[in-house]
Design a protein around this motif. Structure first.
Motif, short mmCIF file in Angstrom:
data_model
loop_
_atom_site.label_atom_id
_atom_site.label_comp_id
_atom_site.label_asym_id
_atom_site.label_seq_id
_atom_site.Cartn_x
_atom_site.Cartn_y
_atom_site.Cartn_z
N LEU A 11 0.84 -1.18 0.00
CA LEU A 11 0.00 0.00 0.00
C LEU A 11 0.88 1.24 0.00
O LEU A 11 1.56 1.54 0.98
CB LEU A 11 -0.92 0.02 1.22
CG LEU A 11 -2.14 -0.91 1.15
CD1 LEU A 11 -2.88 -0.89 2.48
CD2 LEU A 11 -3.07 -0.48 0.04
N LYS A 13 1.49 5.45 -0.42
CA LYS A 13 0.80 6.57 0.21
C LYS A 13 -0.52 6.86 -0.48
O LYS A 13 -1.48 7.29 0.14
CB LYS A 13 1.70 7.81 0.19
CG LYS A 13 2.91 7.71 1.10
CD LYS A 13 3.74 8.99 1.04
CE LYS A 13 4.96 8.89 1.95
NZ LYS A 13 5.81 10.11 1.88
N SER A 14 -0.55 6.64 -1.76
CA SER A 14 -1.77 6.90 -2.53
C SER A 14 -2.73 5.72 -2.49
O SER A 14 -3.80 5.77 -3.09
CB SER A 14 -1.40 7.21 -3.98
OG SER A 14 -0.67 6.15 -4.55
N GLY A 15 -2.39 4.66 -1.75
CA GLY A 15 -3.27 3.50 -1.65
C GLY A 15 -2.87 2.40 -2.61
O GLY A 15 -1.73 2.32 -3.06
N LEU A 16 -3.81 1.54 -2.91
CA LEU A 16 -3.56 0.40 -3.79
C LEU A 16 -3.53 0.86 -5.24
O LEU A 16 -4.50 1.43 -5.75
CB LEU A 16 -4.65 -0.65 -3.60
CG LEU A 16 -4.61 -1.85 -4.54
CD1 LEU A 16 -3.31 -2.62 -4.39
CD2 LEU A 16 -5.81 -2.75 -4.30
N VAL A 17 -2.43 0.60 -5.91
CA VAL A 17 -2.26 0.98 -7.31
C VAL A 17 -2.07 -0.28 -8.13
O VAL A 17 -1.26 -1.15 -7.79
CB VAL A 17 -1.04 1.92 -7.49
CG1 VAL A 17 -0.82 2.22 -8.97
CG2 VAL A 17 -1.24 3.20 -6.70
N ALA A 107 -10.51 -5.76 -2.59
CA ALA A 107 -10.30 -4.32 -2.38
C ALA A 107 -10.22 -3.63 -3.72
O ALA A 107 -9.65 -4.17 -4.67
CB ALA A 107 -9.00 -4.09 -1.60
N ASN A 108 -10.81 -2.45 -3.79
CA ASN A 108 -10.73 -1.67 -5.01
C ASN A 108 -9.48 -0.81 -5.02
O ASN A 108 -9.06 -0.30 -3.97
CB ASN A 108 -11.97 -0.76 -5.14
CG ASN A 108 -13.18 -1.51 -5.62
OD1 ASN A 108 -13.14 -2.17 -6.66
ND2 ASN A 108 -14.27 -1.44 -4.86
N PRO A 109 -8.88 -0.63 -6.17
CA PRO A 109 -7.68 0.21 -6.25
C PRO A 109 -8.03 1.69 -6.12
O PRO A 109 -9.11 2.13 -6.50
CB PRO A 109 -7.13 -0.10 -7.64
CG PRO A 109 -8.36 -0.44 -8.45
CD PRO A 109 -9.27 -1.17 -7.49
N ASP A 110 -7.09 2.44 -5.58
CA ASP A 110 -7.24 3.89 -5.59
C ASP A 110 -7.00 4.44 -6.99
O ASP A 110 -7.57 5.46 -7.37
CB ASP A 110 -6.25 4.52 -4.61
CG ASP A 110 -6.62 4.23 -3.17
OD1 ASP A 110 -7.19 5.12 -2.52
OD2 ASP A 110 -6.38 3.10 -2.72
N GLU A 111 -6.17 3.73 -7.76
CA GLU A 111 -5.90 4.17 -9.11
C GLU A 111 -5.40 2.98 -9.93
O GLU A 111 -4.70 2.12 -9.41
CB GLU A 111 -4.85 5.28 -9.12
CG GLU A 111 -4.65 5.94 -10.48
CD GLU A 111 -3.74 7.15 -10.41
OE1 GLU A 111 -4.04 8.13 -11.11
OE2 GLU A 111 -2.74 7.12 -9.66
N TRP A 129 -13.32 1.85 -12.17
CA TRP A 129 -12.22 2.30 -11.32
C TRP A 129 -11.59 3.56 -11.90
O TRP A 129 -11.60 3.77 -13.12
CB TRP A 129 -11.16 1.20 -11.18
CG TRP A 129 -11.76 -0.10 -10.78
CD1 TRP A 129 -12.11 -0.49 -9.52
CD2 TRP A 129 -12.11 -1.19 -11.64
NE1 TRP A 129 -12.65 -1.76 -9.54
CE2 TRP A 129 -12.66 -2.21 -10.83
CE3 TRP A 129 -12.00 -1.41 -13.02
CZ2 TRP A 129 -13.11 -3.42 -11.34
CZ3 TRP A 129 -12.46 -2.61 -13.54
CH2 TRP A 129 -13.00 -3.60 -12.70
#
Length: 209
Positions: A11, A13-17, A107-111, A129
């Motif tokens: 993970l 800083k921007s989350g799951l990529v 889990a869904n990606p942040d990007e 997404w």
């Protein structure tokens, strides 16, 4: 067939990529394959655009990526490419890859980072997404580089296997691309069920016995 390796994902800083790339958009035969990849904490060294890597180097990196990352594949075969066109098929392959990976991760990606200048966002009804296209991303973003390697290696394996059943076309060498050898075989032997009949060089040979 989609593949998943359940390793703890990293993970940022921007989350799951998730990185996405495809292989097989231009060939006259075979599927288009997309891979989606979320890097784990132990990122393999030497990731790059699959086209810049030797076959030997890709063969080394593929199992490392599979062991240390989350990954999934999306495959669209030639008959479906003919039904919906290659652009839509590429967007569909990407959507299938991400859908499979997201389902496995829970889990869904942040990007989602995608190589090229277009994403399936607004172009495939099942895409949901946040996505960002990066021109040359397969050489810039490690998660896209990893996806690039997975997609190419999987598709190349499919074409080598297909070559055993259709030996005239040299698919084990050209991977279905329109090389002089492949085009000559098309003119002599006509298309196989794995050829994309909506592609002009194949359509022009469709009635050759």
């Amino acid at each position: 067939m989609p593949g998943i390796i359940a390793q703890p994902f990293l993970l940022a800083k921007s989350g799951l990529v998730i990185g996405v790339d495809e292989a097989g958009r231009g060939p006259l035969a075979g599927p288009v394959v997309a891979a989606a990849c979320a890097l784990g904490p132990d990122v393999p060294t030497g990731l790059d655009d699959s086209k810049k890597l030797s076959a030997k180097r890709r063969a080394v990196l593929e199992p490392l990526i599979q062991r240390t990352c989350h990954w999934a594949l999306g495959v669209v075969d030639a008959d479906e490419i003919d039904r919906i066109n290659i652009f839509a098929a590429t967007m569909l392959a990407m959507t299938r890859a991400v859908e499979t990976l997201v389902g496995a991760l829970g889990a869904n990606p942040d990007e989602v980072l995608i190589d090229g200048n277009m994403t399936p966002q607004g172009r495939n009804p099942d895409w949901r997404w946040t996505a960002r296209a990066i021109v040359g991303g397969d050489a810039l973003e490690p998660c896209i580089s990893a996806a690039s390697i997975l997609a190419k290696e999987h598709r190349d394996r499919l074409m080598r296997a297909a070559a055993a059943g259709h030996p005239h076309y040299g698919w084990e060498r050209n991977m279905g691309y329109g090389t002089a050898e492949h085009l000559a075989a098309l003119r002599s032997h006509g298309p196989t069920p794995l050829h994309r009949r909506s592609f002009a060089p194949v359509a022009q040979c469709a009635f050759v016995p």
